[in-house]
Design a protein around this motif. Sequence first.
Motif, PDB file in Angstrom:
ATOM      1  N   SER A  99      55.478  56.591  46.987  1.00 43.36           N
ATOM      2  CA  SER A  99      55.895  57.162  48.263  1.00 43.36           C
ATOM      3  C   SER A  99      57.405  57.142  48.406  1.00 43.36           C
ATOM      4  O   SER A  99      57.968  57.939  49.137  1.00 43.36           O
ATOM      5  N   THR A 100      58.080  56.246  47.723  1.00 40.15           N
ATOM      6  CA  THR A 100      59.536  56.266  47.852  1.00 40.15           C
ATOM      7  C   THR A 100      60.197  56.868  46.635  1.00 40.15           C
ATOM      8  O   THR A 100      60.884  57.880  46.715  1.00 40.15           O
ATOM      9  N   LEU A 101      59.926  56.284  45.461  1.00 38.87           N
ATOM     10  CA  LEU A 101      60.646  56.712  44.268  1.00 38.87           C
ATOM     11  C   LEU A 101      60.350  58.166  43.910  1.00 38.87           C
ATOM     12  O   LEU A 101      61.250  58.998  43.798  1.00 38.87           O
TER      13      LEU A 101
ATOM     14  N   SER B 206      61.195  60.631  46.834  1.00 42.63           N
ATOM     15  CA  SER B 206      62.622  60.850  47.028  1.00 42.63           C
ATOM     16  C   SER B 206      63.188  61.673  45.877  1.00 42.63           C
ATOM     17  O   SER B 206      64.069  62.500  46.060  1.00 42.63           O
ATOM     18  N   TYR B 207      62.626  61.452  44.687  1.00 42.06           N
ATOM     19  CA  TYR B 207      63.079  62.252  43.557  1.00 42.06           C
ATOM     20  C   TYR B 207      62.733  63.719  43.790  1.00 42.06           C
ATOM     21  O   TYR B 207      63.538  64.614  43.567  1.00 42.06           O
TER      22      TYR B 207
ATOM     23  N   ARG C   4      64.921  65.238  46.489  1.00 44.28           N
ATOM     24  CA  ARG C   4      66.307  65.436  46.074  1.00 44.28           C
ATOM     25  C   ARG C   4      66.422  66.510  44.990  1.00 44.28           C
ATOM     26  O   ARG C   4      67.498  66.978  44.688  1.00 44.28           O
TER      27      ARG C   4
ATOM     28  N   MET D 178      68.527  52.726  41.916  1.00 42.30           N
ATOM     29  CA  MET D 178      67.894  54.044  41.971  1.00 42.30           C
ATOM     30  C   MET D 178      68.668  54.891  42.974  1.00 42.30           C
ATOM     31  O   MET D 178      68.754  54.517  44.156  1.00 42.30           O
TER      32      MET D 178
ATOM     33  N   THR E 139      68.104  57.485  44.530  1.00 44.79           N
ATOM     34  CA  THR E 139      67.405  58.133  45.645  1.00 44.79           C
ATOM     35  C   THR E 139      66.857  57.128  46.648  1.00 44.79           C
ATOM     36  O   THR E 139      66.302  57.511  47.673  1.00 44.79           O
ATOM     37  N   LEU E 140      67.003  55.854  46.373  1.00 48.74           N
ATOM     38  CA  LEU E 140      66.472  54.839  47.281  1.00 48.74           C
ATOM     39  C   LEU E 140      67.604  54.175  48.069  1.00 48.74           C
ATOM     40  O   LEU E 140      68.721  54.028  47.559  1.00 48.74           O
TER      41      LEU E 140
ATOM     42  N   GLN F 109      65.460  49.521  49.934  1.00 47.00           N
ATOM     43  CA  GLN F 109      64.364  49.945  49.049  1.00 47.00           C
ATOM     44  C   GLN F 109      64.622  49.528  47.607  1.00 47.00           C
ATOM     45  O   GLN F 109      63.712  49.143  46.884  1.00 47.00           O
TER      46      GLN F 109
ATOM     47  N   LEU G  84      62.293  46.928  45.289  1.00 46.83           N
ATOM     48  CA  LEU G  84      61.630  47.508  44.113  1.00 46.83           C
ATOM     49  C   LEU G  84      60.892  46.485  43.237  1.00 46.83           C
ATOM     50  O   LEU G  84      59.690  46.652  42.977  1.00 46.83           O
TER      51      LEU G  84
END
Lengths: 850, 224
Positions: A6-8, A11-12, A15, B94, B96-97, B101, B105
Amino acid sequence: MRFLLSTLSLSYATRNKAKTFLTLLGVVVGVATFSAIRGAQSTLVGGIRSTVDRMAGKAQLQIAMEGGVPEELTETIRELPGIRSQSPVIEQVVVPERGELGSILVLGVDLLGDREMRDYSFEGDDADLDDPLLFLAQPDSVAVARPLAKRAGLKIGDPLVLKTSRGLRTVKVRGLMTPKGFAEAFGGNLIVMDVFAAQDLFARGRRFDRVEVRLADGTTLEEGTRTIEKAVGPAYRVETPDRRGAQLEKLITNFVAGFNISSGFALGIGTFLIFNSFAVAVNRRRRDIGTLRSLGATPRQVMLLFLVEAAVLGLVGGVLGLLAGASMSQSFLKLMEQTSEQVFGIINASEAHIDGTLAVQSVLLGLFASLVGAWEPSRAASRIPPTEAFAKGSFQAKRGPLSKPRVIGGLALFGAAIAFTFRPPFGGNPLILMVMGLCVASVAMLASPASQALIDRVAPFAARISPVAGRLAADSLMANPRRTSGTVIATTISIGFVLGLGGYMGSTKASMLRWMHDVLTSDLYVRASANFTNPDSRFPASFREELAALSGVRSVESYRGMRITVDGEPAMLGTIEVPLMMKRVKHDFLQGNDESMLRGLSERGEVGVSDNFHRLHRAGVGDKVTIATPSGTVSFPIAAVFRDYTNDRGTIFMDRSVFLRYWKDDRVDTYDVNLISGADIGKVRDEIRVLVGGRMPALISTKREFVSEIGKAVDAFYSLVRITVFLALGVAFLGIVTSLLISVAERTREIGILKALGAVRAQIARSVALEGVALAVVGYVLSLPIGLLIAYFMETTVAEVFAGWRMPHQTPWGLLTELAIALPLVSALAAFVPARPAARTKVTEAIEYE
Amino acid sequence: MLRLTDVSKIYEGKSQVKALTGVSFAIESGEMVAVMGPSGSGKSTLLNLMGGLDVPTAGSVEVAGRDLAKEDEESRSLFRRTHVSYIFQAYHLMPTLTAAQNVALPLHIAGVPRKEVDERVDRALQEVGLGARDRHLPDELSGGERQRVAIARALVTGAALLLADEPTGNLDTVRGAEILALLRSIHERGSATIVMVTHDPSAASACDRRLEIRDGRLVGDNRN
Ligand SMILES: Nc1ncnc2c1ncn2[C@@H]1O[C@H](COP(=O)(O)OP(=O)(O)OP(=O)(O)O)[C@@H](O)[C@H]1O
Ligand SMILES: [Mg+2]
């Protein structure tokens, strides 16, 4: 895991919207094509069954013959035992003048007797229908199914103008039918009229399309069938509506199965785009993956992460694809319906729909394709060592040395494809799948080394032309062999398909045109119907005398075609005045010669057969062809075999006199009119127009017009091949754009440094364009052997298996040139998308990028 | 805590590289050790072996009583989750985090319950003095701040062994000194064992012990 996703991943994805979108597009295109085609196929096949069922009503047996059932047959049947009732039927699809209403099925029946068969559910307190005699007294009376009347805004007494083969004809609405049971057939787009009025309206002469029979109580279907078959002879088909439906369904199933190639291709391409995107994404995220691993993520977690990403993309793409497919399937259905009506005379009208099973299937296929495509890259990701995170500077996959076993393996696969093309060990669809599979596999193995070798040669050259843009482009291609070869594989396969299928169509068309040029040597062609394979009206034989009497006319030939069955397989029978025809046509004989053909056909009542009939039925000179005629089953000796493209199931030619003797049906499809030299074609044509003068439908074409009309019919037949070609072209460009987008993203830092060193926007943009051009050119060059092989394979092996033809191979120079110009050009244009952000890269940001 | 016995590492490639040859030493629990040596001498390689990111070509690497050289990829990953943390020169956050976050990780990778995660992340960020910047992306932070986030990420798991590869290499002197002080205070407050690769003699002097590597061999081992 949920957090990681849900985040990594999310977000990838947000983006890198453009890339995610392109990846998604691969699945969407694949699933959309698949579900649209499948939806159309199943709607069509299902629709035909229910149309036949509904139309049949309570009729138990249908008696039909190609070319129509003569009226007298009803006398024969009336006298047979065990028949409760019979009813003649004429069925014709027409387009109303108001085209927006769509095709309408007109059913001509004997309204007095037909209520035994069908329940018309006439509505209202209309006197006309209470007394059918009043309805019948006016031959322009029709009863309209309620849904059609509603859509068209028709009330009792309103006129409706129909386009018939004789021009515009007006009928009057004198009854309405409730849409239940039979009136629901053909999507409710149905009109009923008197069968004799229909005979006249549709120029059926004194024939019906079929006679329907209800058996007396106590008579079994077998008994009834046997009795009727014995009485009418082998030329007639006596079958249950159910069996007829099943047969039509079988015919159509074979035809629509051709579309499976297109949908399979689209799905394969979707899978490949996923593979490409994931391979690239994994490469790009190596460092992140290394970091994750150093933080304690296990290889399995990494693999799972990518697979779940793929699954989500697959599901989302699958659902979007399904939605797109649902809206596209109506167009596919229209295309299939048109062809099935024109080629097979099978009518249907339904709203395409995708049922639950297919919907689930489509989404699952999207998921599956996505997982298959992402599998290998995900595994590669899980193998990335955690030390990768420590590596300084930007990491690039090192290019491996040219792997010999890989090259040899690829060449061996290609060799096998060639071998199977020239000496097919088996036939049919498995062979096609086999050869296509071998081609794709060999491209997958060879593309990487071959594109490396090509780029190594081209790169220094590009760098010399343009020291900045050229070198930058070359570097970028060489620095990331994984991305480059992925793109090259996609473009090569796609362009290979374009060349293969396009080349095949080209050769076929060229051969047919050359043949038409040899065969269609009369000056004017007068046709009764616009439909070649399934004519809906014919000329009376007497018209020949009238044509021959015109001044300027030297001779007139009467061509009559008929679809027949030989050894259970459909074939075409072509009949003409052979001595007259032989005077103007130069045949290309495989067996026999002009002499044996002329003698055999005109003096001994033999037949000549086309080369594809010869191959499909393994019959040549010395063999006999057995045909069921209205006068009994007859065996005709074969006098000659010659090249002929009249019909893809094979054609048998006989002299008109022989045909008349056995079939006793003298109507004519086309009059071939030959003029005396020096006669004015335009003037004769006008005279024929006057002669026809509304008495009967007629299309008068010159040689050239006739050839081009047939050419159009051929094109329509190949429409699905063309769809595949366009799909393939689209894929090639999609592949190149994806690759360039990624390339630019990967080189942000490099581009920033270059700009810091003084490179201007135009130089950066040019380098991206050059990269796109290079990819297109490499893909094009590599696709040449594959494309030409596929073309050759289709022209010979496939054409022979399916149609018995062997098309003389013709290098598609036109197509090759077009692609050679269009591909680099369009790639350069496509490069505009990623080139803009690249050129706008801010120096500071780029350097920060690490 | 950590014992290397006759460790060698050879990289196979177009040409063989002997990165480490016969290295042996032991580090006690709670020590803070600096590893020094010229570029290319094998410092990072050594650190990788200590954390089980890589395995030696010969010799044994014992960490917390386990010989990592004999374990497979999967179990070494699981071991890392709880026993080893890394701090890199280039941060490796990362992009994008957000800061928080990023810190969370390793806990998520280890499957720590969400409620506990938030608590521990907050604490770790407080510890490195970044409590207020938890919602920022790495791009929006300075180099020193980024390294603090990376340190918070290393602390959050509570691993006993902290491996840092030139943690100040990308920073100016003042920021470098701050990071160093932070590491030092972490060391003093807790019982963490810290091994830090550095080129900076003053950084090395802040440690209890100094290992010298040259051409893949251990050439010095001094206590300050
Ligand atoms: N993955 C690898 N493959 C091949 N050789 C490598 C690899 N990683 C490191 N090396 C080589 O091993 C030797 C030691 O490398 P290492 O990275 O450990 O040095 P270092 O002391 O950390 O240098 P620096 O101070 O520049 O970081 C070097 O010669 C390096 O080129
Ligand atoms: Mg190092």
